[in-house]
Scaffold this motif. Structure first.
Motif: not given
Lengths: 121, 138
Positions: A92, A97-99, B84
């Motif tokens: 992130k 990155e979009t978490v 992620s």
């Protein structure tokens, strides 16, 4: 004291292995999925991200093996689960990155599950 | 340019999970064969890693080979997936290591209800993470 050393090694391993994941993602972007026309090997050996991956994962694995000489793998492997939180956080903060809350909840469950397994052994 | 389809990336991810599991088990058995536990940790542990018996060296080599192959498959899969998503989902290998450690005769670890609860929680978490990854791509 000896066990303390092993758990310190485990902590260092978690940070290094998480950093290694971020470096690997950069390698995937810059080397595998790049428009560079040079050979894969040539791209790899001139890539800072590739060398960082080797360094982080190499040292991380060494510290992991060192920890395993003292800590049962059935206990150490779940503690390594903290690296899921750290890698997601790095992804992130460093990679942008979009978490989503959904994803964080999943990561929390995974860490909880790993903790349950650690507590059971 | 290496183009990996999303389907191929999912297969590469699965291959990586299996290879990582095999590597972990090989390391585990290798370490059981060493006298590393008899040392004081630290430098003694490092020294015992260097003076491993033959079978343990073979197992370590197998483990390292699996790690290497796993890494190639992993990076190829990462061209398609957020790290992620992919990395937390890798925890599914805990399930495989658990099953192997309980059922493989030379590891003979005991099963327990708490470990089973841990496994169920991990599977639920991986499902959530996987769904969140799928949504973000659409």
């Amino acid at each position: 004291v000896e066990d303390g050393f092993a758990y310190l090694a485990l902590g260092v391993a978690i940070v290094l292995l998480s950093a290694g994941q971020i470096a690997q993602k950069v390698v995937a972007r810059q080397i595998f999925a790049s428009d560079d026309t040079r050979s894969l090997l040539r791209r790899a050996i001139t890539s800072a991200a590739a060398w960082m991956t080797v360094f982080f994962l190499g040292c991380g694995t060494l510290f992991w093996l060192l920890a395993l000489t003292r800590i049962e793998v059935s206990a150490a492997y779940p503690i390594l689960g903290l690296s899921f939180v750290l890698t997601t956080l790095f992804a992130k903060l460093i990679l942008g990155e979009t978490v989503s809350a959904y994803r964080w909840f999943g990561v929390a469950l995974i860490t909880l599950g790993a903790t349950l397994m650690a507590a059971a052994s | 340019v290496i183009r990996v389809s999303r389907r191929a990336a999912a297969q590469l991810f699965a291959a990586s999970v299996v290879l990582t599991t095999v590597a972990q088990l090989a390391f585990k058995v290798a370490m059981q064969q060493t006298n590393a536990l008899a040392g004081d940790g630290g430098l003694d542990a490092l020294a015992s890693l260097i003076s491993l018996p033959g079978p343990a060296v073979t197992l370590l080599a197998i483990g390292l080979l699996c790690y290497g192959l796993s890494m190639l498959a992993w990076i190829a899969a990462l061209t398609r997936f957020d790290v992620s998503v992919a990395y937390p989902a890798l925890s599914i290998s805990y399930v495989l290591v658990y099953i192997a450690a309980v059922y493989l005769p030379w590891l003979h670890e005991t099963a327990s209800l708490m470990k089973l609860m841990g496994i169920v929680t991990i599977v639920a978490g991986v499902s959530l993470v996987a769904v969140s990854g799928d949504r973000s791509k659409k």
